[in-house]
Enzyme design. Sequence first.
Site, PDB file in Angstrom:
ATOM      1  N   ASN A  34      14.995 -15.813 -30.343  1.00  0.00           N
ATOM      2  CA  ASN A  34      15.213 -16.442 -29.124  1.00  0.00           C
ATOM      3  C   ASN A  34      13.967 -16.628 -28.022  1.00  0.00           C
ATOM      4  O   ASN A  34      13.412 -15.772 -27.557  1.00  0.00           O
ATOM      5  CB  ASN A  34      15.719 -15.457 -27.665  1.00  0.00           C
ATOM      6  CG  ASN A  34      15.935 -16.172 -26.242  1.00  0.00           C
ATOM      7  OD1 ASN A  34      15.738 -16.631 -26.360  1.00  0.00           O
ATOM      8  ND2 ASN A  34      16.873 -15.157 -25.758  1.00  0.00           N
ATOM      9  N   LYS A  57      13.020 -17.731 -25.422  1.00  0.00           N
ATOM     10  CA  LYS A  57      12.999 -17.926 -23.970  1.00  0.00           C
ATOM     11  C   LYS A  57      11.970 -19.071 -22.945  1.00  0.00           C
ATOM     12  O   LYS A  57      11.872 -20.501 -23.748  1.00  0.00           O
ATOM     13  CB  LYS A  57      12.472 -16.589 -22.739  1.00  0.00           C
ATOM     14  CG  LYS A  57      12.938 -15.594 -24.020  1.00  0.00           C
ATOM     15  CD  LYS A  57      13.341 -14.497 -23.272  1.00  0.00           C
ATOM     16  CE  LYS A  57      14.757 -13.046 -23.859  1.00  0.00           C
ATOM     17  NZ  LYS A  57      14.342 -11.787 -23.319  1.00  0.00           N
ATOM     18  N   HIS A  83      23.250 -14.469 -22.185  1.00  0.00           N
ATOM     19  CA  HIS A  83      21.802 -13.643 -22.631  1.00  0.00           C
ATOM     20  C   HIS A  83      22.041 -12.817 -20.957  1.00  0.00           C
ATOM     21  O   HIS A  83      22.306 -13.080 -20.161  1.00  0.00           O
ATOM     22  CB  HIS A  83      20.913 -14.255 -22.579  1.00  0.00           C
ATOM     23  CG  HIS A  83      20.199 -13.308 -23.082  1.00  0.00           C
ATOM     24  ND1 HIS A  83      19.067 -12.821 -21.968  1.00  0.00           N
ATOM     25  CD2 HIS A  83      19.446 -13.057 -23.990  1.00  0.00           C
ATOM     26  CE1 HIS A  83      18.265 -12.445 -22.232  1.00  0.00           C
ATOM     27  NE2 HIS A  83      18.304 -12.650 -23.565  1.00  0.00           N
ATOM     28  N   GLU A  90      19.713 -12.155 -19.056  1.00  0.00           N
ATOM     29  CA  GLU A  90      18.692 -12.869 -17.962  1.00  0.00           C
ATOM     30  C   GLU A  90      19.465 -13.450 -17.166  1.00  0.00           C
ATOM     31  O   GLU A  90      19.286 -14.393 -16.505  1.00  0.00           O
ATOM     32  CB  GLU A  90      17.563 -13.588 -19.053  1.00  0.00           C
ATOM     33  CG  GLU A  90      17.224 -12.718 -18.954  1.00  0.00           C
ATOM     34  CD  GLU A  90      16.386 -12.817 -20.340  1.00  0.00           C
ATOM     35  OE1 GLU A  90      15.631 -13.714 -20.857  1.00  0.00           O
ATOM     36  OE2 GLU A  90      14.797 -11.325 -20.585  1.00  0.00           O
ATOM     37  N   GLU A 143      23.103  -6.471 -26.884  1.00  0.00           N
ATOM     38  CA  GLU A 143      21.885  -6.243 -25.796  1.00  0.00           C
ATOM     39  C   GLU A 143      21.573  -5.031 -25.227  1.00  0.00           C
ATOM     40  O   GLU A 143      21.872  -6.118 -23.401  1.00  0.00           O
ATOM     41  CB  GLU A 143      21.039  -7.513 -25.766  1.00  0.00           C
ATOM     42  CG  GLU A 143      20.974  -9.233 -27.234  1.00  0.00           C
ATOM     43  CD  GLU A 143      19.520  -9.560 -26.509  1.00  0.00           C
ATOM     44  OE1 GLU A 143      19.056  -9.981 -27.708  1.00  0.00           O
ATOM     45  OE2 GLU A 143      19.912 -10.286 -25.746  1.00  0.00           O
ATOM     46  N   GLY A 146      12.969  -6.734 -23.578  1.00  0.00           N
ATOM     47  CA  GLY A 146      11.427  -6.903 -23.091  1.00  0.00           C
ATOM     48  C   GLY A 146      10.136  -5.673 -22.801  1.00  0.00           C
ATOM     49  O   GLY A 146       9.699  -5.859 -21.854  1.00  0.00           O
ATOM     50  N   SER A 169      13.870  -5.646 -28.028  1.00  0.00           N
ATOM     51  CA  SER A 169      12.316  -4.772 -28.728  1.00  0.00           C
ATOM     52  C   SER A 169      12.065  -4.120 -30.165  1.00  0.00           C
ATOM     53  O   SER A 169      11.852  -3.523 -30.319  1.00  0.00           O
ATOM     54  CB  SER A 169      11.695  -3.263 -27.316  1.00  0.00           C
ATOM     55  OG  SER A 169      11.928  -3.874 -26.191  1.00  0.00           O
TER      56      SER A 169
HETATM   57  P1  PGA Z   1      12.826  -8.427 -26.930  1.00  0.00           P
HETATM   58  O1  PGA Z   1      13.914  -9.907 -25.819  1.00  0.00           O
HETATM   59  O2  PGA Z   1      13.032  -9.060 -27.828  1.00  0.00           O
HETATM   60  O3  PGA Z   1      12.133  -9.459 -26.389  1.00  0.00           O
HETATM   61  O4  PGA Z   1      13.500  -7.816 -26.160  1.00  0.00           O
HETATM   62  C1  PGA Z   1      15.593 -10.382 -26.900  1.00  0.00           C
HETATM   63  C2  PGA Z   1      16.703 -10.661 -26.281  1.00  0.00           C
HETATM   64  O5  PGA Z   1      16.282 -10.860 -25.166  1.00  0.00           O
HETATM   65  O6  PGA Z   1      17.348 -11.517 -26.542  1.00  0.00           O
END
Ligand code: PGA
Length: 251
Positions: free
Chosen positions: A9, A11, A96, A98, A168, A174, A213
């Site tokens: 992803n 982003k 997601h 976010e 997640e 993140g 992460s």
């Molecule tokens: P990350 O994000 O690996 O940077 O923690 C995962 C995601 O949001 O899909």
Amino acid sequence: MRKQIVAGNWKMNTTPEQGVVLVKEILKNLGQSCTTVNYIVCPPFTHLSEVAKVTRGTAVQVGAQNCADEAKGAYTGEVSAEMIASIGAQYVILGHSERRQYYGETSAKLVKRMALTYANGLMPIYCVGETLEERENGKLWDVVKAQIEEVVFTLSDEQFRHLVVAYEPVWAIGTGKVATADQAQEMHAFIRKVLISKFGEAAQKTPILYGGSVKADNAAEIFAKEDVDGGLIGGASLKAEDFLAIGNGFN
Ligand code: PGA
């Protein structure tokens, strides 16, 4: 045997030029990585088409990070599932955290997006996960169950067969705070149990990815767990070498 998936992803990262360089780098080095892994990259809309062109006929598939909850028309700034399908993408990330947190995505909207995703022959990667507060208050099971029931339970048996789920935990995205392999397994097994309660044994085939992460050095331990079928990778998907090394976690 379930599908093993490593999905990147991206982003809101990379320019179109950088995105093409990144995917070419992934393709160039793919041969050295685990051959049973299905790699998916999810670039921003601006270069989805270009990345889809570069990956056509290769083992790497392409997904969008979201789609509109309407089919077409006067919805300024939105991108429809039909548009995404027409450029050769196969997947759409939906729900997601976010998007849920910053853009007010509710289950009702996600139900509409799911329906449009399937109507256009795309497969959703549906994300669920609890916040740190919800985990600490012991609400994690209810939260994740509701995220599944309100959206996934609206699918037909046929649609369900093409679903990918991603667990997640919001507190792990993140932040560098990865869930332990046992925490991931515990929730993945729970998710599968919820899916089985509605869709029966078909849910034994549903890939459930862990996200939050994931890096090359922790992937193997997490992917070794029985109900973890791969990862949805944010930060570490932006370097070809790191992304492919995560896939080697299946070896
Ligand atoms: P990350 O994000 O690996 O940077 O923690 C995962 C995601 O949001 O899909």
